[in-house]
Enzyme design. Structure first.
Site, PDB file in Angstrom:
ATOM      1  N   HIS A  48       0.837  -1.195   0.000  1.00 39.06           N
ATOM      2  CA  HIS A  48       0.000   0.000   0.000  1.00 39.06           C
ATOM      3  C   HIS A  48       0.877   1.252   0.000  1.00 39.06           C
ATOM      4  CE1 HIS A  48       0.865   0.352   4.271  1.00 39.06           C
ATOM      5  NE2 HIS A  48       0.340  -0.838   4.525  1.00 39.06           N
ATOM      6  N   HIS A  51       4.101   1.476   2.127  1.00 35.36           N
ATOM      7  CA  HIS A  51       5.321   0.844   1.604  1.00 35.36           C
ATOM      8  C   HIS A  51       5.915   1.702   0.485  1.00 35.36           C
ATOM      9  CE1 HIS A  51       2.683  -2.569   2.940  1.00 35.36           C
ATOM     10  NE2 HIS A  51       3.751  -2.792   3.685  1.00 35.36           N
ATOM     11  N   CYS A 156       5.071 -12.755  18.197  1.00 38.10           N
ATOM     12  CA  CYS A 156       4.033 -12.163  17.334  1.00 38.10           C
ATOM     13  C   CYS A 156       4.403 -12.519  15.903  1.00 38.10           C
ATOM     14  CB  CYS A 156       3.941 -10.648  17.498  1.00 38.10           C
ATOM     15  SG  CYS A 156       2.901  -9.894  16.201  1.00 38.10           S
ATOM     16  N   CYS A 159       4.840  -9.441  13.511  1.00 39.75           N
ATOM     17  CA  CYS A 159       6.161  -8.776  13.601  1.00 39.75           C
ATOM     18  C   CYS A 159       7.264  -9.778  13.309  1.00 39.75           C
ATOM     19  CB  CYS A 159       6.505  -8.283  15.004  1.00 39.75           C
ATOM     20  SG  CYS A 159       5.376  -7.312  15.914  1.00 39.75           S
ATOM     21  N   CYS A 176      -0.104  -7.805  20.831  1.00 34.46           N
ATOM     22  CA  CYS A 176       0.988  -7.051  20.221  1.00 34.46           C
ATOM     23  C   CYS A 176       0.511  -5.624  19.972  1.00 34.46           C
ATOM     24  CB  CYS A 176       1.403  -7.692  18.906  1.00 34.46           C
ATOM     25  SG  CYS A 176       2.448  -6.594  17.930  1.00 34.46           S
ATOM     26  N   HIS A 179       0.299  -4.767  16.159  1.00 38.14           N
ATOM     27  CA  HIS A 179      -0.636  -5.492  15.295  1.00 38.14           C
ATOM     28  C   HIS A 179      -1.974  -5.790  15.950  1.00 38.14           C
ATOM     29  CE1 HIS A 179       3.333  -6.215  13.395  1.00 38.14           C
ATOM     30  NE2 HIS A 179       2.617  -5.965  12.313  1.00 38.14           N
ATOM     31  N   LYS A 331      -3.634   3.376  11.913  1.00 37.64           N
ATOM     32  CA  LYS A 331      -2.578   2.907  11.022  1.00 37.64           C
ATOM     33  C   LYS A 331      -3.199   2.049   9.921  1.00 37.64           C
ATOM     34  CE  LYS A 331       1.945   0.991  10.638  1.00 37.64           C
ATOM     35  NZ  LYS A 331       2.462  -0.355  10.447  1.00 37.64           N
ATOM     36  N   LYS A 334      -4.304  -4.120   6.305  1.00 36.15           N
ATOM     37  CA  LYS A 334      -5.243  -4.949   5.547  1.00 36.15           C
ATOM     38  C   LYS A 334      -6.387  -5.382   6.450  1.00 36.15           C
ATOM     39  CE  LYS A 334      -4.170  -5.641   1.300  1.00 36.15           C
ATOM     40  NZ  LYS A 334      -4.913  -5.495   0.122  1.00 36.15           N
TER      41      LYS A 334
HETATM   42  N1  MSP Z   1      10.052  -7.742   6.037  1.00 42.19           N
HETATM   43  C1  MSP Z   1      10.219  -6.739   7.028  1.00 42.19           C
HETATM   44  C2  MSP Z   1      11.453  -5.904   6.766  1.00 42.19           C
HETATM   45  C3  MSP Z   1      12.730  -6.668   6.646  1.00 42.19           C
HETATM   46  S1  MSP Z   1      14.076  -5.635   6.274  1.00 42.19           S
HETATM   47  C4  MSP Z   1      15.415  -6.569   6.481  1.00 42.19           C
HETATM   48  C5  MSP Z   1       9.003  -5.843   7.042  1.00 42.19           C
HETATM   49  N2  MSP Z   1       8.268  -5.825   5.946  1.00 42.19           N
HETATM   50  S2  MSP Z   1       6.912  -5.013   5.733  1.00 42.19           S
HETATM   51  O1  MSP Z   1       6.359  -5.473   4.496  1.00 42.19           O
HETATM   52  O2  MSP Z   1       6.089  -5.117   6.885  1.00 42.19           O
HETATM   53  O3  MSP Z   1       7.329  -3.525   5.458  1.00 42.19           O
HETATM   54  C6  MSP Z   1       7.568  -2.693   6.492  1.00 42.19           C
HETATM   55  C7  MSP Z   1       8.031  -1.344   5.979  1.00 42.19           C
HETATM   56  O4  MSP Z   1       7.066  -0.762   5.104  1.00 42.19           O
HETATM   57  C8  MSP Z   1       8.149  -0.362   7.110  1.00 42.19           C
HETATM   58  O5  MSP Z   1       9.365  -0.450   7.798  1.00 42.19           O
HETATM   59  C9  MSP Z   1       8.028   0.931   6.378  1.00 42.19           C
HETATM   60  O6  MSP Z   1       9.253   1.207   5.765  1.00 42.19           O
HETATM   61  C10 MSP Z   1       6.966   0.617   5.339  1.00 42.19           C
HETATM   62  N3  MSP Z   1       5.624   0.906   5.821  1.00 42.19           N
HETATM   63  C11 MSP Z   1       4.570   0.039   5.951  1.00 42.19           C
HETATM   64  N4  MSP Z   1       3.475   0.718   6.360  1.00 42.19           N
HETATM   65  C12 MSP Z   1       3.770   2.011   6.507  1.00 42.19           C
HETATM   66  C13 MSP Z   1       3.032   3.173   6.826  1.00 42.19           C
HETATM   67  N5  MSP Z   1       1.756   3.147   7.104  1.00 42.19           N
HETATM   68  N6  MSP Z   1       3.693   4.344   6.789  1.00 42.19           N
HETATM   69  C14 MSP Z   1       5.026   4.442   6.446  1.00 42.19           C
HETATM   70  N7  MSP Z   1       5.737   3.371   6.163  1.00 42.19           N
HETATM   71  C15 MSP Z   1       5.167   2.134   6.231  1.00 42.19           C
HETATM   72  O7  MSP Z   1       8.795  -5.184   8.031  1.00 42.19           O
END
Ligand code: MSP
Length: 555
Positions: A48, A51, A156, A159, A176, A179, A331, A334
């Site tokens: 989304h 990311h 969790c 996480c 958590c 989450h 936040k 999904k």
């Molecule tokens: N797979 C792990 C990261 C491993 S790195 C060695 C992970 N993945 S994730 O798909 O959950 O992506 C997390 C990252 O997406 C967050 O750290 C951030 O950079 C970004 N974001 C996800 N949702 C977000 C928001 N709502 N706002 C800003 N960034 C966000 O964690």
């Protein structure tokens, strides 16, 4: 139509447009290098706008450093192992590999649309990665840094993180906090990594390298966390099997965070069999910036540096933990059904509007609210009004008063106002980008456009045009306006991917703005007289309708 074009730069390799995925490039003469990474995303569902936020920010940094002529390596990818993915795949009735393949294809498509100029995309299910993770595990064993024991505690799955009994007691309802899901009780045989051995060395490193963890608020959090004492970390699991097998004990799979963090070195050839790839590691490691969301700063500034210390590798120069994009309803997730789809926003407003909004709206590091109204407001004020109007006003005046021909600066009377503003903008962009103040850097370019618009009102070229004795002054004013926009177009290339080319073209320039280099192409006077402006469609047509939930979300 070369005679009509302004000074044409040789269209060299277009910055950022040829990611050269997978292939090794000619490293060229010694220049600065810049290695930037995003987190590798879980392919558990489509990504989304949150990311996209991290990835666009990393792309802006990569493009900025390429503009400065540095040798950039920009890495992104997907984190495909672990219990979370295995469960999602089971729920979808698919093999995990089949499940993730579809989502990864969607992620790559999203990055293509957002014009993310990554150099490599690593998937943790690739052989080139798995082999390296196994070698890392072997090394840890050889050093006596891992031992086998029984893990008992809380977990969790969202996480993919372990929690102690004390943490569990602190979480309201045993859920958590990130989450809002109940923690699970785990009891299984595991390997443990002697993190505790390295706690003092890590604290010392953080103290001696104030830039290592940014922004400072995150550094303070981490220092407090580490001072409470580090427990040894459980680094293998036996209760499921979707992961990299521990080479000397294949009933175990490597803990997904150890697997995932290793991507930053496996992708660039650490411990690779291929000597050419190993050279890449020598060239780019340590990373200059790991960009991550604030919730995973802990993994990147505790587990990761300790792993690197155990491998006797240098630590990354900076880990920057940015804030979250949040909705009024909380936040994005999904589960809550309130995710914003970047595709829908791009369909409606275009790629530049989305990129610009993400970078400009929120000071980098802080949390900020996302709303489509805010996006439209930014778009109209900055892109449509400041940038777009400036271009159409100035090209219209050049057509009306000068027959569409760019005045010759040698014969024009320049008051130096916009020249000063352009130099100031370049200085500010550089300063802010170095400090990762991406929003301020974008604002600095927009200030140049705002100054130029004001300059039109102050100089009233339509009045100068009526007086034959003031033609040199008219030429100076119009030349300044065009030249300020040429500089702005170059300064915008890290942020925007379509508008700079359009501006370039309308100013009558040939060649590719993306081949521009810092500082040569920012020097005042780059536009030569005699070219013909090519007035075109508005850069950013104003959005008038009420924006309501066009991209979903909001409840
Ligand atoms: N797979 C792990 C990261 C491993 S790195 C060695 C992970 N993945 S994730 O798909 O959950 O992506 C997390 C990252 O997406 C967050 O750290 C951030 O950079 C970004 N974001 C996800 N949702 C977000 C928001 N709502 N706002 C800003 N960034 C966000 O964690």
């Amino acid at each position: 139509m070369a005679e009509e074009g302004g000074r044409a730069r040789a269209a060299g390799p277009a910055a950022g447009e040829d990611p050269g995925r997978g292939g090794l490039r000619d490293e060229g003469p010694a220049r600065g290098k810049f290695y930037v990474t995003t987190p590798i995303y879980y392919p558990s569902a489509s990504l989304h706008i949150g990311h996209a936020y991290t990835t666009v920010a990393a792309d802006v940094l990569a493009r900025f450093h390429r503009l400065r002529g540095e040798d950039v390596f920009f890495l992104t990818g997907t984190d495909e192992h672990g219990q979370k993915i295995q469960r999602k795949a089971e729920a979808a009735g698919k093999h995990p590999r089949e499940f993730v393949d579809g989502i990864v294809a969607g992620i790559k498509h999203l990055w293509e649309r957002l014009r993310i100029s990554y150099d490599d995309f690593i998937r943790t299910t690739e052989e080139r990665h798995k082999g390296v993770v196994q070698r890392i595990f072997e090394r840890l064993r050889e050093r006596g840094d891992i031992y086998k024991a029984e893990y008992e505690g809380w977990y969790c799955t969202d996480c993919e993180s372990f929690y102690t009994e004390t943490q569990y007691q602190d979480f309201p309802g045993g859920r958590c906090p990130d989450h809002d899901k109940p923690l699970e009780r785990l009891r299984e045989e595991s390997y443990f990594f002697r993190m505790s051995r390295y706690a003092d060395a890590l604290l010392r490193h953080i103290e001696e390298n104030p830039d290592f963890i940014q922004p400072p608020s995150r550094r303070n959090e981490m220092v407090n966390f580490i001072k409470q004492g580090l427990e040894d970390l459980c680094v293998s699991r036996t209760s499921f099997d979707w992961g990299v097998r521990v080479p000397f004990d294949p009933r175990h799979v490597v803990y997904v965070w150890v697997d995932a963090l290793s991507n930053y070195i496996s992708a660039i050839g650490y411990l690779s069999d291929d000597p050419k790839l190993r050279q890449r590691f020598e060239r780019y490691w340590p990373a200059d910036v790991h960009l991550v969301g604030k919730e995973i700063v802990r993994f990147h500034t505790v587990i990761w540096p300790i792993l690197l210390m155990a491998l006797e590798l240098p630590l990354p120069r900076r880990v920057f933990g940015h804030g979250w994009l949040v909705l009024e309803s909380g936040k994005m997730s999904k589960a809550r059904g309130n995710v914003i789809d970047p595709h829908a926003l791009m369909d409606r407003y275009g790629v530049d509007a989305v990129r610009y909004f993400l970078v400009r709206e929120i000071p980098f590091g802080a949390d900020g609210f996302y709303s489509e109204e805010a996006l439209v407001a930014r778009y109209n004020a900055d892109l449509a009004n400041d940038l777009g109007n400036l271009l159409s006003r100035s090209t219209a005046m050049v057509e009306r008063f000068l027959g569409g021909i760019v005045p010759d600066p040698a014969e024009a009377e320049d008051d130096g106002v916009l020249r000063g503003a352009a130099e100031e903008a370049a200085r500010a962009v550089e300063e802010h980008m170095e400090r990762l103040e991406l929003s301020d850097a974008a604002a600095a370019v927009l200030r140049l456009a705002q100054r130029a618009n004001k300059y039109i009102d102050e100089t009233a070229p339509w009045e100068l045009a009526r007086d034959p004795l003031r033609l040199r002054r008219l030429g100076g004013v119009l030349y300044s306006l065009l030249e300020a926009q040429r500089v702005a177009a170059v300064l915008l290339t890290p942020f925007l991917v379509e508008a700079p080319e359009k501006i370039w073209h309308q100013l009558g320039l040939d060649g590719d703005v993306r081949a521009a280099r810092w500082p040569e192409d920012l020097a005042w006077g780059g536009l030569s007289g005699g070219a013909r402006v090519r007035r075109g469609a508005p850069l950013f047509p104003r959005v008038v309708e009420e924006a309501e939930g066009a991209a979903g979300g909001g409840g």
